[in-house]
Write a protein that holds these residues in place. Sequence first.
Motif, PDB file in Angstrom:
ATOM      1  N   SER A 216      -5.086  28.701 -29.107  1.00 29.45           N
ATOM      2  CA  SER A 216      -5.193  27.675 -28.086  1.00 29.45           C
ATOM      3  C   SER A 216      -6.532  27.870 -27.387  1.00 29.45           C
ATOM      4  O   SER A 216      -6.971  29.001 -27.164  1.00 29.45           O
ATOM      5  CB  SER A 216      -4.055  27.794 -27.071  1.00 29.45           C
ATOM      6  N   ALA A 217      -7.197  26.769 -27.064  1.00 28.15           N
ATOM      7  CA  ALA A 217      -8.488  26.851 -26.374  1.00 28.15           C
ATOM      8  C   ALA A 217      -8.310  27.335 -24.936  1.00 28.15           C
ATOM      9  O   ALA A 217      -9.285  27.678 -24.268  1.00 28.15           O
ATOM     10  CB  ALA A 217      -9.177  25.485 -26.387  1.00 28.15           C
ATOM     11  N   VAL A 218      -7.063  27.350 -24.460  1.00 29.44           N
ATOM     12  CA  VAL A 218      -6.798  27.594 -23.034  1.00 29.44           C
ATOM     13  C   VAL A 218      -6.181  28.979 -22.834  1.00 29.44           C
ATOM     14  O   VAL A 218      -5.053  29.220 -23.257  1.00 29.44           O
ATOM     15  CB  VAL A 218      -5.854  26.515 -22.475  1.00 29.44           C
ATOM     16  N   PRO A 219      -6.896  29.900 -22.182  1.00 26.42           N
ATOM     17  CA  PRO A 219      -6.317  31.217 -21.896  1.00 26.42           C
ATOM     18  C   PRO A 219      -5.088  31.082 -20.988  1.00 26.42           C
ATOM     19  O   PRO A 219      -4.980  30.108 -20.236  1.00 26.42           O
ATOM     20  CB  PRO A 219      -7.444  31.957 -21.161  1.00 26.42           C
ATOM     21  N   ALA A 220      -4.219  32.077 -21.054  1.00 22.85           N
ATOM     22  CA  ALA A 220      -2.929  32.018 -20.351  1.00 22.85           C
ATOM     23  C   ALA A 220      -3.067  31.635 -18.880  1.00 22.85           C
ATOM     24  O   ALA A 220      -2.333  30.781 -18.381  1.00 22.85           O
ATOM     25  CB  ALA A 220      -2.198  33.353 -20.490  1.00 22.85           C
ATOM     26  N   GLU A 221      -4.030  32.245 -18.182  1.00 24.66           N
ATOM     27  CA  GLU A 221      -4.082  31.990 -16.740  1.00 24.66           C
ATOM     28  C   GLU A 221      -4.639  30.608 -16.398  1.00 24.66           C
ATOM     29  O   GLU A 221      -4.641  30.231 -15.217  1.00 24.66           O
ATOM     30  CB  GLU A 221      -4.869  33.077 -16.005  1.00 24.66           C
ATOM     31  N   PHE A 222      -5.094  29.848 -17.399  1.00 26.99           N
ATOM     32  CA  PHE A 222      -5.555  28.479 -17.137  1.00 26.99           C
ATOM     33  C   PHE A 222      -4.512  27.435 -17.501  1.00 26.99           C
ATOM     34  O   PHE A 222      -4.705  26.244 -17.270  1.00 26.99           O
ATOM     35  CB  PHE A 222      -6.846  28.192 -17.919  1.00 26.99           C
ATOM     36  N   ARG A 223      -3.400  27.899 -18.087  1.00 28.27           N
ATOM     37  CA  ARG A 223      -2.399  26.938 -18.568  1.00 28.27           C
ATOM     38  C   ARG A 223      -1.855  26.067 -17.428  1.00 28.27           C
ATOM     39  O   ARG A 223      -1.746  24.846 -17.562  1.00 28.27           O
ATOM     40  CB  ARG A 223      -1.252  27.657 -19.279  1.00 28.27           C
ATOM     41  N   ALA A 224      -1.537  26.703 -16.320  1.00 26.25           N
ATOM     42  CA  ALA A 224      -0.927  25.947 -15.218  1.00 26.25           C
ATOM     43  C   ALA A 224      -1.872  24.855 -14.703  1.00 26.25           C
ATOM     44  O   ALA A 224      -1.440  23.728 -14.418  1.00 26.25           O
ATOM     45  CB  ALA A 224      -0.533  26.894 -14.083  1.00 26.25           C
ATOM     46  N   VAL A 225      -3.162  25.180 -14.603  1.00 23.24           N
ATOM     47  CA  VAL A 225      -4.124  24.174 -14.114  1.00 23.24           C
ATOM     48  C   VAL A 225      -4.243  23.031 -15.113  1.00 23.24           C
ATOM     49  O   VAL A 225      -4.333  21.857 -14.724  1.00 23.24           O
ATOM     50  CB  VAL A 225      -5.519  24.801 -13.867  1.00 23.24           C
ATOM     51  N   VAL A 226      -4.249  23.375 -16.399  1.00 22.79           N
ATOM     52  CA  VAL A 226      -4.357  22.317 -17.417  1.00 22.79           C
ATOM     53  C   VAL A 226      -3.106  21.437 -17.405  1.00 22.79           C
ATOM     54  O   VAL A 226      -3.207  20.207 -17.523  1.00 22.79           O
ATOM     55  CB  VAL A 226      -4.614  22.936 -18.810  1.00 22.79           C
ATOM     56  N   VAL A 227      -1.937  22.058 -17.252  1.00 18.56           N
ATOM     57  CA  VAL A 227      -0.704  21.276 -17.121  1.00 18.56           C
ATOM     58  C   VAL A 227      -0.840  20.285 -15.965  1.00 18.56           C
ATOM     59  O   VAL A 227      -0.548  19.086 -16.100  1.00 18.56           O
ATOM     60  CB  VAL A 227       0.532  22.195 -16.891  1.00 18.56           C
ATOM     61  N   ASP A 228      -1.327  20.765 -14.826  1.00 20.15           N
ATOM     62  CA  ASP A 228      -1.486  19.897 -13.657  1.00 20.15           C
ATOM     63  C   ASP A 228      -2.496  18.782 -13.917  1.00 20.15           C
ATOM     64  O   ASP A 228      -2.284  17.630 -13.533  1.00 20.15           O
ATOM     65  CB  ASP A 228      -1.937  20.719 -12.437  1.00 20.15           C
ATOM     66  N   MET A 229      -3.608  19.132 -14.550  1.00 20.93           N
ATOM     67  CA  MET A 229      -4.613  18.102 -14.839  1.00 20.93           C
ATOM     68  C   MET A 229      -4.029  17.026 -15.748  1.00 20.93           C
ATOM     69  O   MET A 229      -4.264  15.830 -15.541  1.00 20.93           O
ATOM     70  CB  MET A 229      -5.838  18.732 -15.502  1.00 20.93           C
ATOM     71  N   GLY A 230      -3.281  17.446 -16.746  1.00 20.59           N
ATOM     72  CA  GLY A 230      -2.648  16.489 -17.654  1.00 20.59           C
ATOM     73  C   GLY A 230      -1.685  15.576 -16.908  1.00 20.59           C
ATOM     74  O   GLY A 230      -1.651  14.360 -17.134  1.00 20.59           O
ATOM     75  N   ARG A 231      -0.904  16.167 -16.001  1.00 19.99           N
ATOM     76  CA  ARG A 231       0.068  15.371 -15.232  1.00 19.99           C
ATOM     77  C   ARG A 231      -0.627  14.367 -14.330  1.00 19.99           C
ATOM     78  O   ARG A 231      -0.236  13.205 -14.251  1.00 19.99           O
ATOM     79  CB  ARG A 231       0.931  16.295 -14.367  1.00 19.99           C
ATOM     80  N   VAL A 232      -1.664  14.835 -13.614  1.00 23.00           N
ATOM     81  CA  VAL A 232      -2.393  13.924 -12.724  1.00 23.00           C
ATOM     82  C   VAL A 232      -3.030  12.801 -13.536  1.00 23.00           C
ATOM     83  O   VAL A 232      -2.982  11.624 -13.145  1.00 23.00           O
ATOM     84  CB  VAL A 232      -3.467  14.688 -11.903  1.00 23.00           C
ATOM     85  N   ALA A 233      -3.594  13.156 -14.682  1.00 24.13           N
ATOM     86  CA  ALA A 233      -4.262  12.146 -15.520  1.00 24.13           C
ATOM     87  C   ALA A 233      -3.267  11.094 -15.991  1.00 24.13           C
ATOM     88  O   ALA A 233      -3.526   9.880 -15.910  1.00 24.13           O
ATOM     89  CB  ALA A 233      -4.931  12.823 -16.718  1.00 24.13           C
ATOM     90  N   GLU A 234      -2.115  11.548 -16.476  1.00 27.43           N
ATOM     91  CA  GLU A 234      -1.124  10.585 -16.971  1.00 27.43           C
ATOM     92  C   GLU A 234      -0.624   9.705 -15.824  1.00 27.43           C
ATOM     93  O   GLU A 234      -0.511   8.482 -15.957  1.00 27.43           O
ATOM     94  CB  GLU A 234       0.049  11.322 -17.621  1.00 27.43           C
ATOM     95  N   SER A 235      -0.348  10.339 -14.699  1.00 24.04           N
ATOM     96  CA  SER A 235       0.206   9.597 -13.575  1.00 24.04           C
ATOM     97  C   SER A 235      -0.803   8.574 -13.027  1.00 24.04           C
ATOM     98  O   SER A 235      -0.443   7.445 -12.682  1.00 24.04           O
ATOM     99  CB  SER A 235       0.678  10.604 -12.517  1.00 24.04           C
ATOM    100  N   ILE A 236      -2.070   8.935 -12.990  1.00 25.51           N
ATOM    101  CA  ILE A 236      -3.057   8.020 -12.404  1.00 25.51           C
ATOM    102  C   ILE A 236      -3.295   6.805 -13.309  1.00 25.51           C
ATOM    103  O   ILE A 236      -3.484   5.678 -12.825  1.00 25.51           O
ATOM    104  CB  ILE A 236      -4.372   8.765 -12.043  1.00 25.51           C
TER     105      ILE A 236
END
Lengths: 232, 232
Positions: A111-131
């Motif tokens: 995965s391109a995303v290290p473990a400690e960045f997963r939560a931020v990426v999850v949030d970015m994905g959610r904000v992007a979809e919601s917006i």
Amino acid sequence: MRKAFHHDLDRVTEDLVEMTRLAGSAISRATTALLDADLVLAESVIAADADLDDLRERLDFQAIDLLARQQPVATDLRMVVTAMRMSSDLERMGDLARHVAKIARLRYPSSAVPAEFRAVVVDMGRVAESIVLKAGAIIAARDVEGARTIEADDDAMDDLHRLFFERIAASDWSHGTETAVDLTLLSRYYERFADHAVSVGHRVIYLVTGHYDPDAEGSHEDTEDVLLPTRR
Amino acid sequence: MRKAFHHDLDRVTEDLVEMTRLAGSAISRATTALLDADLVLAESVIAADADLDDLRERLDFQAIDLLARQQPVATDLRMVVTAMRMSSDLERMGDLARHVAKIARLRYPSSAVPAEFRAVVVDMGRVAESIVLKAGAIIAARDVEGARTIEADDDAMDDLHRLFFERIAASDWSHGTETAVDLTLLSRYYERFADHAVSVGHRVIYLVTGHYDPDAEGSHEDTEDVLLPTRR
């Protein structure tokens, strides 16, 4: 003729809303592909972007055809011109989702995303979809009040973007510069995705009110340039 | 009426060419500001972007006014619609030049660019300036043959972009991740700048030939997603 014209305009609006759905689905699935290192899903996001491109092409043809045949003025003209601009924003959002998927594909089976960045990426994905789904509802209802609140949704993305960059630039970085490059680009893609949704909201305000101001009409200013961490 | 219309169209074309000049000047000066850590120059690039925004606004007003008053069809309609799209590309190029200048300002009094990256940045700045000035000449002359060669100019930028990323991701990186982030964004800004110039070229082809294909009409596909170095 005006009845036919408004029927055609409704079709254009439906196509725009459909584009927001496709863009929302694309960014959501791209985020999952990225986090789960899911190659099949990444490939499907990449392939599906052609649908968004086709829809944009159809919509633009229809808009130019409307201009030529119906020669609209005033609000009707504004609607057609604005629709073409919104389709351009939405097509670009599809491109950005595809870029996310391509990074997922490139780094597979990792995965391109290290473990400690997963939560931020999850949030970015959610904000992007919601917006983008919010942008779709705003288009459908020509909801000026809703459009005026979309900038606040984008603030959440800007906060995540800032957090991302601060973490990458922290002195204890241990993931190598290749991962830093991937994360920089990913963060930028999500942030630009949200910017285009804000731009769609502004265009709805222009469409309904006719009020022209640079923010409401031009592309939403992207904000990354004020978000870079200062040198410590 | 048609004479007045064509006079107005000529004015639109002049404004587009002027926008290419401003964008070329902006990216050239932003590159110098970046390399010389020249704060005054960086500030002047940032401030001057408002001129490009104003020109775009004027041009778009004029285009919408032309649509409403003259109700053009066929080639004339295509010209007006295409002009609005080109102005959007050119305004965005100004934004990207401003982003470069903002990184220069952010890192002042240091330079954001380590010594061994200076030559590549110089080349990126040169290619960017040259490709936008070429786009201006193509607009002025409606030069389809020239427009068909602009993709080759962009290849030079893509090569530089690839080189950039390869060097950042090299295992002996010693400049810290903050510099990696800066350089990743800078490289992306220059590459997108050139993409928009290619897009302008494609729009001139569409304008003159009426030939619609996704490449010639839509935004030029940006290429960074195939350029990321593979994991070693």
